[in-house]
Design a protein around this motif. Structure first.
Motif, PDB file in Angstrom:
ATOM      1  N   PHE A   1       0.851  -1.188   0.000  1.00 63.07           N
ATOM      2  CA  PHE A   1       0.000   0.000   0.000  1.00 63.07           C
ATOM      3  C   PHE A   1       0.892   1.245   0.000  1.00 63.07           C
ATOM      4  O   PHE A   1       1.869   1.315   0.764  1.00 63.07           O
ATOM      5  N   TRP A   2       0.507   2.240  -0.807  1.00 64.02           N
ATOM      6  CA  TRP A   2       1.307   3.465  -0.818  1.00 64.02           C
ATOM      7  C   TRP A   2       0.416   4.658  -1.134  1.00 64.02           C
ATOM      8  O   TRP A   2      -0.443   4.591  -2.025  1.00 64.02           O
ATOM      9  N   GLY A   3       0.605   5.723  -0.403  1.00 63.82           N
ATOM     10  CA  GLY A   3      -0.071   6.966  -0.719  1.00 63.82           C
ATOM     11  C   GLY A   3       0.689   7.725  -1.790  1.00 63.82           C
ATOM     12  O   GLY A   3       1.909   7.887  -1.697  1.00 63.82           O
ATOM     13  N   LYS A   4      -0.007   8.186  -2.811  1.00 63.27           N
ATOM     14  CA  LYS A   4       0.664   8.882  -3.907  1.00 63.27           C
ATOM     15  C   LYS A   4       1.308  10.194  -3.451  1.00 63.27           C
ATOM     16  O   LYS A   4       2.224  10.684  -4.104  1.00 63.27           O
TER      17      LYS A   4
ATOM     18  N   GLN B   1       8.603   4.282  -5.492  1.00 64.22           N
ATOM     19  CA  GLN B   1       9.339   3.078  -5.102  1.00 64.22           C
ATOM     20  C   GLN B   1       8.454   1.833  -5.135  1.00 64.22           C
ATOM     21  O   GLN B   1       8.960   0.710  -5.135  1.00 64.22           O
ATOM     22  N   ALA B   2       7.144   2.036  -5.173  1.00 66.36           N
ATOM     23  CA  ALA B   2       6.238   0.883  -5.276  1.00 66.36           C
ATOM     24  C   ALA B   2       6.502   0.078  -6.546  1.00 66.36           C
ATOM     25  O   ALA B   2       6.192  -1.122  -6.612  1.00 66.36           O
TER      26      ALA B   2
ATOM     27  N   VAL C   1      -1.252  -1.362  -4.283  1.00 65.48           N
ATOM     28  CA  VAL C   1      -2.442  -0.514  -4.157  1.00 65.48           C
ATOM     29  C   VAL C   1      -1.971   0.907  -3.871  1.00 65.48           C
ATOM     30  O   VAL C   1      -1.344   1.168  -2.836  1.00 65.48           O
ATOM     31  N   LEU C   2      -2.241   1.828  -4.796  1.00 64.18           N
ATOM     32  CA  LEU C   2      -1.866   3.225  -4.640  1.00 64.18           C
ATOM     33  C   LEU C   2      -3.107   4.053  -4.330  1.00 64.18           C
ATOM     34  O   LEU C   2      -4.163   3.874  -4.954  1.00 64.18           O
TER      35      LEU C   2
ATOM     36  N   ALA D   1      -8.190   4.053   6.045  1.00 61.40           N
ATOM     37  CA  ALA D   1      -8.337   2.861   6.889  1.00 61.40           C
ATOM     38  C   ALA D   1      -9.346   1.871   6.327  1.00 61.40           C
ATOM     39  O   ALA D   1      -9.103   0.657   6.309  1.00 61.40           O
ATOM     40  N   GLY D   2     -10.484   2.348   5.861  1.00 59.42           N
ATOM     41  CA  GLY D   2     -11.511   1.444   5.352  1.00 59.42           C
ATOM     42  C   GLY D   2     -11.024   0.618   4.184  1.00 59.42           C
ATOM     43  O   GLY D   2     -11.198  -0.607   4.140  1.00 59.42           O
ATOM     44  N   GLU D   3     -10.386   1.294   3.210  1.00 58.50           N
ATOM     45  CA  GLU D   3      -9.887   0.579   2.041  1.00 58.50           C
ATOM     46  C   GLU D   3      -8.739  -0.358   2.404  1.00 58.50           C
ATOM     47  O   GLU D   3      -8.665  -1.482   1.901  1.00 58.50           O
ATOM     48  N   VAL D   4      -7.843   0.101   3.277  1.00 58.63           N
ATOM     49  CA  VAL D   4      -6.733  -0.759   3.692  1.00 58.63           C
ATOM     50  C   VAL D   4      -7.250  -1.990   4.426  1.00 58.63           C
ATOM     51  O   VAL D   4      -6.807  -3.115   4.164  1.00 58.63           O
ATOM     52  N   ASN D   5      -8.205  -1.796   5.333  1.00 57.13           N
ATOM     53  CA  ASN D   5      -8.730  -2.934   6.094  1.00 57.13           C
ATOM     54  C   ASN D   5      -9.415  -3.945   5.185  1.00 57.13           C
ATOM     55  O   ASN D   5      -9.238  -5.159   5.354  1.00 57.13           O
ATOM     56  N   ALA D   6     -10.198  -3.462   4.240  1.00 55.58           N
ATOM     57  CA  ALA D   6     -10.887  -4.378   3.312  1.00 55.58           C
ATOM     58  C   ALA D   6      -9.875  -5.160   2.480  1.00 55.58           C
ATOM     59  O   ALA D   6     -10.001  -6.386   2.298  1.00 55.58           O
ATOM     60  N   ALA D   7      -8.856  -4.462   1.988  1.00 56.87           N
ATOM     61  CA  ALA D   7      -7.827  -5.142   1.188  1.00 56.87           C
ATOM     62  C   ALA D   7      -7.012  -6.109   2.044  1.00 56.87           C
ATOM     63  O   ALA D   7      -6.623  -7.190   1.581  1.00 56.87           O
TER      64      ALA D   7
END
Length: 372
Positions: A321-324, A333-334, A344-345, A358-364
């Protein structure tokens, strides 16, 4: 009587007991969808929006801006038009705040401690007793509360363990070494100390991501899968203005712009968060150890350990997971993720995707863990 659905103060993380209502983002009479942001709440860790867990019509806003309320206090009420105003008023008048964890008397203590090579380590367990554990490893200067939006969500289906690394959080201010290899070896010994000798899923953030990478390389039989959030160890570039600034900051004025570099939205940095980090940094022995660790890991303005190439034969589920808008470790670096890894960006997201999305990270994460 038709359904009345309460909107309550959430419990974010293991230590939250209350929150302060900031601004409502919706109005009475508005139809609410699941996941919609309803109201901003400030806690002693972070500011965040309460999201709707149920759909419905917002009939009444109960909690007003500036009110500090306990976890599970009533914030608002959803109900359809067939529910009378009198019924809603009666519901609000009769509402009682339940005791925290009253529904789970067997939850046990929130935190525990282990002795690992003479270092006292704070950790927490959540979730079921059975199943393959998920170990959360925080980053430089962080603690297990960095996962405050993730632990309980993952613990709904999996046993969860989160630790404070040495010289971080409420673990003893002592280091097992200043290399990623030494920290990874320490975490493996920690798992032994808490009775987890089998494979575990690793979730690592930033420096914790590099530690997870090293563990997967050193002890692949102990690692069932990897989930990495803005991990170190993918390339040499890093913003040492953040790491050095964090170590050197002595006041709110110094620390606030440093912490704001962690987020795409600097408004997420609350006064409570700043005070909490200053309190940690002022603990006896912490600051020189952080300086020593930072100098070793980020020597000459670069990451000293680039590890991702060692994972090319790992062969187990890996998600990155990485924030753009990451201003600490560049999101490009991803592209160095190993073959077969899911990347997942996130738009409008900085270094703390597990908090900001958090919601998207938790689901993934749930999908990833089910595959591992």
């Amino acid at each position: 009587m038709a359904d009345i659905i309460p909107i309550v103060m959430p419990k974010w993380g293991l230590e939250m007991s209350e929150g302060t209502v900031q601004d409502w983002l919706v109005r009475e009479g508005e139809r609410i969808e699941v996941g919609q942001a309803l109201v901003d709440v400030d806690t002693d860790k972070i500011s965040n929006a309460v999201e709707a867990s149920d759909p419905g019509l917002l009939r009444r806003i109960v909690a007003q801006s500036g009110e500090t309320l306990p976890v599970k206090a009533l914030l608002g009420v959803l109900a359809e038009t067939d529910v009378s105003d009198a019924e809603i008023e009666a519901y609000i008048a009769a509402f009682e705040v339940p005791a925290i964890d009253s529904e789970d008397e067997k939850a046990g203590p929130t935190f525990d401690y282990a002795n690992v090579d003479g270092i006292r380590v704070r950790y927490a367990r959540r979730g079921p007793d059975e199943g393959r554990p998920v170990l959360f490893i925080h980053g430089f200067g962080g603690d297990l509360n960095n996962w405050l939006f993730n632990l309980d969500a993952v613990a709904e289906q999996h046993p969860v363990i989160a630790l404070d690394l040495p010289a971080h959080g409420q673990s003893q201010p002592k280091l097992p070494g200043t290399s990623i290899a030494a920290l990874a070896d320490f975490v493996l010994k920690f798992l032994d100390a808490v009775g987890e000798s089998g494979p575990v899923h690793l979730v690592g953030h930033s420096m914790g991501g590099a530690i997870a990478l090293q563990m997967a390389f050193d002890a692949p039989a102990r690692v069932a899968s990897l989930a990495l959030v803005s991990p170190a160890g993918f390339d040499v570039a890093i913003n040492t203005g953040y790491t050095d600034g964090f170590v050197k900051a002595q006041s709110r004025r110094d620390l606030k712009p440093v912490l704001e570099q962690l987020f795409a939205d600097p408004g997420l940095v609350s006064r409570h968060m700043i005070d909490d980090m200053l309190k940690f940094k002022r603990m006896d022995g912490v600051e020189p150890l952080l300086a020593e660790l930072g100098a070793a890991l980020f020597k000459d303005g670069k990451q000293s350990a680039v590890l991702v190439g060692d994972l090319r034969t790992f062969g187990k589920p890996t998600v990155v997971f990485w924030g753009k808008d990451d201003r600490v470790i560049p999101a490009d670096q991803a592209a160095n993720a190993p073959p077969g890894a899911q990347v997942v960006l996130f738009d409008a997201t900085g270094h703390m995707a597990m908090l900001e999305k958090a919601g998207e990270v938790n689901a993934a994460l749930q999908r990833h863990l089910s595959a591992g």
